[in-house]
Enzyme design. Structure first.
Site, short mmCIF file in Angstrom:
data_model
loop_
_atom_site.label_atom_id
_atom_site.label_comp_id
_atom_site.label_asym_id
_atom_site.label_seq_id
_atom_site.Cartn_x
_atom_site.Cartn_y
_atom_site.Cartn_z
N LYS A 52 34.14 51.32 0.79
CA LYS A 52 34.42 50.52 1.99
C LYS A 52 33.32 50.72 3.03
O LYS A 52 32.85 49.76 3.65
CB LYS A 52 35.80 50.90 2.57
CG LYS A 52 36.95 50.47 1.68
CD LYS A 52 38.29 51.07 2.09
CE LYS A 52 39.35 50.79 1.02
NZ LYS A 52 40.64 51.45 1.29
N GLN A 96 43.21 56.15 4.80
CA GLN A 96 43.24 56.08 3.34
C GLN A 96 44.48 56.80 2.80
O GLN A 96 44.75 57.95 3.17
CB GLN A 96 41.95 56.70 2.76
CG GLN A 96 41.81 56.58 1.26
CD GLN A 96 41.68 55.13 0.78
OE1 GLN A 96 40.97 54.33 1.37
NE2 GLN A 96 42.38 54.80 -0.30
N ASP A 119 44.42 46.95 7.56
CA ASP A 119 45.05 47.07 6.25
C ASP A 119 46.34 46.26 6.20
O ASP A 119 46.91 46.06 5.12
CB ASP A 119 45.39 48.54 5.94
CG ASP A 119 44.41 49.17 4.96
OD1 ASP A 119 43.72 48.43 4.25
OD2 ASP A 119 44.35 50.41 4.91
#
Ligand code: NAP
Length: 293
Positions: A52, A96, A119
């Site tokens: 990412k 994460q 997200d």
């Protein structure tokens, strides 16, 4: 049969974002900035976050990686999230997953400011998506929607069967396919481990979206002739003929199902590459304040 190429499509999206970033910079605007928090040393998580951050650099975003020890307390992590929430230079924030067991994923997710939740995991964004309001949509379902759109796959009035009801893939996918929009307007059946006669149901699908997490679970006898098949699964299997010693396969038995499908995503190179492109797109939207004005 159309091979739905996620690798190429994701590169197209990244090129489009990079062009927009260049434009913003020329106009003297602020460079979009994504922050990622990584707790502990899990190998897969490090790989995902690394990819990412690398993608951010490729398209001209700024990125910040905050690495925390496995032993970090929940309170300390919540404080880091809050600091990023307050930092006006940072547009998007991802934490994460998975997190260590002593930390509540719910508490941490709920702490992320919805305006920075690229997200799309916070209750605010899941709720907004469900209401068909502008929202950050989770990267994998969003990537699938984008593939359907760019390949001009008709979804209106079709029967869409989703296998799997996870919060990150199956459930949001079922909502997106059923909502009044394009892609959308499908008649959706959401199936899971308690579903009876799964094969009878999947055989009636015009569009079959598979997120079950079981290697090559979907076989040709489960699929209608001419169906569109989207395979979300990713599994490593040993393969001594490969330099790496393994190869990737999906939740769908590609060789036989591709003989029947009118369109299908391969693994690798299908849904997987779309996930990062979607995250970058959400971050661009956050920087341009497109969702929350
Ligand atoms: P998950 O959280 O493990 O969910 C699996 C779902 O499948 C559950 O809802 C489960 O039902 C259902 N299920 C299990 N056995 C079943 C059966 N026999 N019949 C019908 N349904 C059954 O998985 P996930 O996180 O959604 O991920 C699914 C797959 O996609 C995995 O291979 C994962 O690695 C992959 N993935 C890929 C990406 C990407 O970027 N390409 C992103 C995310 C995930 P219950 O709810 O009843 O247990």
């Amino acid at each position: 049969m159309i091979l739905v190429d996620g690798k190429k499509t994701s590169q197209d999206i990244k090129n489009e974002i990079a062009a927009r970033v260049a434009e913003i910079k020329t106009e003297g605007g602020k460079t979009p900035h994504l922050a990622a928090i990584l707790v502990g040393n899990d190998g897969a998580s490090q790989t995902y976050v690394g990819a990412k951050v690398k993608a951010c650099h490729e398209i001209g975003f700024e990125s910040t990686l905050v690495r925390l020890e496995e032993t970090v307390s929940e309170e300390e992590l919540l404080k880091v999230v809050d600091d990023i929430n307050q930092n006006p230079d940072i547009d998007g924030l991802i934490v994460q997953l998975p997190l260590p067991r002593h930390i509540s994923v719910e508490k941490v997710t709920n702490k992320i400011k919805p305006e920075k939740d690229v997200d799309g995991f916070t209750p605010a964004n899941v709720g907004r998506m469900t209401l068909n309001w502008p929202a950050y949509v989770a990267a994998t379902p969003y990537g699938i929607v984008e593939l359907l759109k760019r390949y001009e796959i008709e979804t209106s009035g079709k029967h869409c069967v989703v296998i799997g009801r996870s919060h990150i893939v199956g459930s949001p996918m079922s909502i997106l396919m059923a909502r009044n929009g394009n892609p959308g307007n499908a008649t959706v059946t959401l199936t899971h481990s308690r579903t009876q006669n799964l094969k009878e149901i999947t055989k009636t699908a015009d569009i079959l979206i598979v997120a079950i997490g079981k290697p090559e679970f979907v076989t040709a006898d489960m699929v209608k002739e001419g169906a569109v098949v989207i395979d979300v699964g990713i599994h490593r299997v040993e393969d001594s003929s490969k330099k790496s010693g393994f190869r990737l396969i999906g939740d769908v038995k590609f060789d036989e199902v591709s003989q029947k499908a009118s369109a299908i995503t391969p693994v690798p190179g299908g849904v997987g590459p779309m996930t990062i492109a979607s995250l970058l797109y959400n971050t661009l939207q956050a920087a341009e304040k497109k969702i929350y004005q």
